[in-house]
Motif scaffolding. Structure first.
Motif, PDB file in Angstrom:
ATOM      1  N   LEU A  69       2.534  -7.087 -20.636  1.00 33.06           N
ATOM      2  CA  LEU A  69       1.725  -7.053 -19.410  1.00 33.06           C
ATOM      3  C   LEU A  69       1.909  -5.734 -18.661  1.00 33.06           C
ATOM      4  N   ALA A  70       3.133  -5.227 -18.653  1.00 34.81           N
ATOM      5  CA  ALA A  70       3.394  -3.967 -17.940  1.00 34.81           C
ATOM      6  C   ALA A  70       2.554  -2.842 -18.544  1.00 34.81           C
ATOM      7  N   CYS A  71       2.461  -2.839 -19.874  1.00 30.84           N
ATOM      8  CA  CYS A  71       1.706  -1.758 -20.536  1.00 30.84           C
ATOM      9  C   CYS A  71       0.201  -1.979 -20.440  1.00 30.84           C
ATOM     10  N   THR A  72      -0.254  -3.210 -20.714  1.00 28.36           N
ATOM     11  CA  THR A  72      -1.707  -3.418 -20.777  1.00 28.36           C
ATOM     12  C   THR A  72      -2.340  -3.534 -19.396  1.00 28.36           C
ATOM     13  N   GLN A  73      -1.635  -4.144 -18.449  1.00 29.61           N
ATOM     14  CA  GLN A  73      -2.247  -4.409 -17.145  1.00 29.61           C
ATOM     15  C   GLN A  73      -1.831  -3.418 -16.067  1.00 29.61           C
ATOM     16  N   MET A  74      -0.597  -2.914 -16.148  1.00 25.86           N
ATOM     17  CA  MET A  74      -0.137  -2.016 -15.081  1.00 25.86           C
ATOM     18  C   MET A  74      -0.138  -0.557 -15.521  1.00 25.86           C
ATOM     19  N   LYS A  75      -0.349  -0.334 -16.818  1.00 27.07           N
ATOM     20  CA  LYS A  75      -0.421   1.026 -17.368  1.00 27.07           C
ATOM     21  C   LYS A  75       0.908   1.764 -17.308  1.00 27.07           C
ATOM     22  N   PRO A 123       0.632  -4.840  -9.191  1.00 22.38           N
ATOM     23  CA  PRO A 123       1.171  -3.842  -8.266  1.00 22.38           C
ATOM     24  C   PRO A 123       0.859  -2.410  -8.727  1.00 22.38           C
ATOM     25  N   ARG A 124       0.903  -1.485  -7.759  1.00 22.23           N
ATOM     26  CA  ARG A 124       0.480  -0.097  -8.020  1.00 22.23           C
ATOM     27  C   ARG A 124       1.640   0.706  -8.604  1.00 22.23           C
ATOM     28  N   VAL A 125       1.961   0.392  -9.854  1.00 21.75           N
ATOM     29  CA  VAL A 125       3.186   0.965 -10.418  1.00 21.75           C
ATOM     30  C   VAL A 125       3.084   2.469 -10.653  1.00 21.75           C
ATOM     31  N   ASP A 153       0.832  -1.210   0.000  1.00 21.73           N
ATOM     32  CA  ASP A 153       0.000   0.000   0.000  1.00 21.73           C
ATOM     33  C   ASP A 153       0.873   1.269   0.000  1.00 21.73           C
ATOM     34  N   GLY A 154       0.222   2.415   0.146  1.00 24.65           N
ATOM     35  CA  GLY A 154       0.930   3.696   0.116  1.00 24.65           C
ATOM     36  C   GLY A 154       2.029   3.799   1.176  1.00 24.65           C
ATOM     37  N   GLN A 206      14.759  -0.474  -4.683  1.00 29.21           N
ATOM     38  CA  GLN A 206      14.140  -0.582  -6.012  1.00 29.21           C
ATOM     39  C   GLN A 206      13.034  -1.644  -6.001  1.00 29.21           C
ATOM     40  N   PRO A 207      11.819  -1.301  -6.452  1.00 32.13           N
ATOM     41  CA  PRO A 207      10.783  -2.320  -6.575  1.00 32.13           C
ATOM     42  C   PRO A 207      11.012  -3.159  -7.836  1.00 32.13           C
ATOM     43  N   VAL A 208      10.903  -4.478  -7.712  1.00 25.69           N
ATOM     44  CA  VAL A 208      10.991  -5.361  -8.880  1.00 25.69           C
ATOM     45  C   VAL A 208       9.602  -5.973  -9.069  1.00 25.69           C
ATOM     46  N   LEU A 209       8.926  -5.569 -10.124  1.00 24.23           N
ATOM     47  CA  LEU A 209       7.531  -5.962 -10.333  1.00 24.23           C
ATOM     48  C   LEU A 209       7.461  -7.109 -11.327  1.00 24.23           C
TER      49      LEU A 209
END
Ligand code: NIG
Ligand code: FE
Length: 411
Positions: free
Chosen positions: A339-345, A305-307, A275-276, A288-291
């Motif tokens: 997936l990063a583009c279509t699902q996480m925007k 994840p809330r990228v 979360d925030g 560094q977050p690894v998504l």
């Protein structure tokens, strides 16, 4: 001195920029050179620029005409479980019938079933299967992977896996960055505290002494390793000189993002349930977050994840495959870009940065790989398209034309 000139890339996607992981709006700046080229000497990039300039400098060099295709740095996949035996087709089919990852794990599938197969495999068979996986990565345009142990869970079997990685590094062109993930699951033959003692007393000191791993990771999650046990393992690893990564907040918000910040881990990985507060903690410690959207996709979960919040907070986001037989059976970074583009925007440019230069920094190799700049290793791929965004756009179609490691064509 051997030299190679690559010319006529419709886009030479250099990712040239500041010598640090990219954040905020900087993640969208790919420093593309149209009709670009580069001169390579002895496996390293000597110069990068417009094709006509490179051609002028290239007398005597072997010429590679990219033919109006896209040239990108080799992908840096900063989270994989590359060495394991067998597969998990039964788990896959059970999930298709509606069972969850956790239910299947309790019923005898999951990580444990791969541990049994990996323990039973000979060094030779494990290496043979790992070579097949390495070949898959290379064919998808990945030239460096981080690889975790964690399917052995005894001193000998964890060492066996790390030694397979050492051989892979020597015997294939794929660069392997080894991570010790003894704390992937509690083995059936002991309880969690006994196993933590075994890791602290025997596994970690031996792995550090024999320099078999650069990083230590822990699966910090309910039913695996709680925050307190994770802290003990990671603290001991850090004292032995290993850098830290943490699998956390994958299935529940377990507080692992805060632990990653407290221990100044290099990365916190997964973060689907972070979360925030967790995002703010990562920011305060420069973690560094690894998504890993491949695992969200393959488990059929809606929780990516809330990228966007992470990028807005200024985190140097990385995306990776999480290649493993259970939750993410893909070695394909182009699939992860999709997936990063279509699902996480993420934008295609942000995703490209996360899959190359930011991954390289998360592996402590930002000065050597991850972008096409003078002095860096000539690890790059040519893709059969004219615009880098096509890699994320056309999904399920192999677009690799050729792959080079240290200036040598290997695919
Ligand atoms: O990153 N979460 C823990 N480890 C892997 C899954 C490993 C497996 O299921 O074999 C992951 O998703
Ligand atoms: Fe993983």
């Amino acid at each position: 001195m051997s030299s190679l000139a690559v010319i006529h890339a419709a886009q030479l996607v250099t990712l040239a920029g500041p010598k640090r992981p990219r954040v905020g709006a900087g993640m969208a700046d790919l420093a593309i050179i149209r009709d670009g080229g580069m001169l390579i000497r002895d496996g390293k990039i000597d110069s990068v620029g417009p094709s006509d300039e490179i051609e002028k400098k290239s007398r005597g060099a072997e010429i590679v005409d990219a033919g109006g295709r896209v040239v990108l740095p080799g992908f840096v996949d900063a989270h994989t479980h590359l060495v394991f035996a067998g597969n998990r087709l039964d788990d896959f089919e059970r999930r298709a019938h509606g069972e969850s990852y956790q239910q299947i794990s309790k019923a005898g599938g999951g990580i444990w079933s791969t541990v049994e197969k990996t323990r039973a495999a000979s060094d030779h068979d494990l290496l043979l299967q790992a070579k097949k996986h390495a070949e898959w990565f290379l064919r998808c345009g990945t030239t460096t992977v981080e690889a975790k142990s964690g399917y052995g869970l005894t001193v000998e079997d964890e060492l066996k896996i790390l030694r397979v990685m050492e051989r892979l590094n020597k015997e294939t062109p794929l660069e392997i960055v080894p991570t010790f993930l003894g704390a992937h699951a509690v083995p059936r033959e002991m309880d969690a505290d006994e196993y933590v003692e075994l890791m602290l007393a025997q596994m970690l000191p031996r792995i550090a002494r024999e320099k078999l791993a650069e990083f230590c990771d822990v699966f910090c999650e309910r039913g695996y390793f709680d925050v307190e046990r994770s802290r003990r393992i990671l603290t001991a690893a850090r004292e032995l000189g290993l850098r830290l990564r943490i699998h956390t907040d994958q299935l529940s918000n377990s507080g692992g993002a805060k632990l990653a910040a407290e221990l100044e881990a290099t990365t916190a990985d997964h973060l689907e349930k972070t979360d925030g507060h967790g995002i703010a903690a990562l920011k305060s410690a420069g973690v560094q977050p690894v998504l890993l959207p491949g695992s969200v996709y393959a488990l059929g979960s809606p929780d990516y994840p809330r990228v966007r919040e992470m990028i807005e907070a200024g985190l140097a986001v990385v995306i990776a495959t999480d290649f493993n037989p259970g939750s993410s059976p893909t070695p394909s970074m182009p699939m992860i870009l999709s997936l990063a583009c279509t699902q996480m925007k993420m934008s295609p440019a942000e995703a490209t940065t996360a899959a190359t230069i930011n991954g390289a920094y998360s592996l402590n190799r930002g000065e050597k790989i991850g972008s096409l700049e003078r002095g860096k290793l000539a690890n790059f791929s040519i893709f059969d398209c004219e615009d880098y965004r096509e890699l994320a756009y056309w999904f399920g179609v192999p677009q690799t034309h050729s792959v080079y490691v240290r200036g040598k064509r290997i695919v």
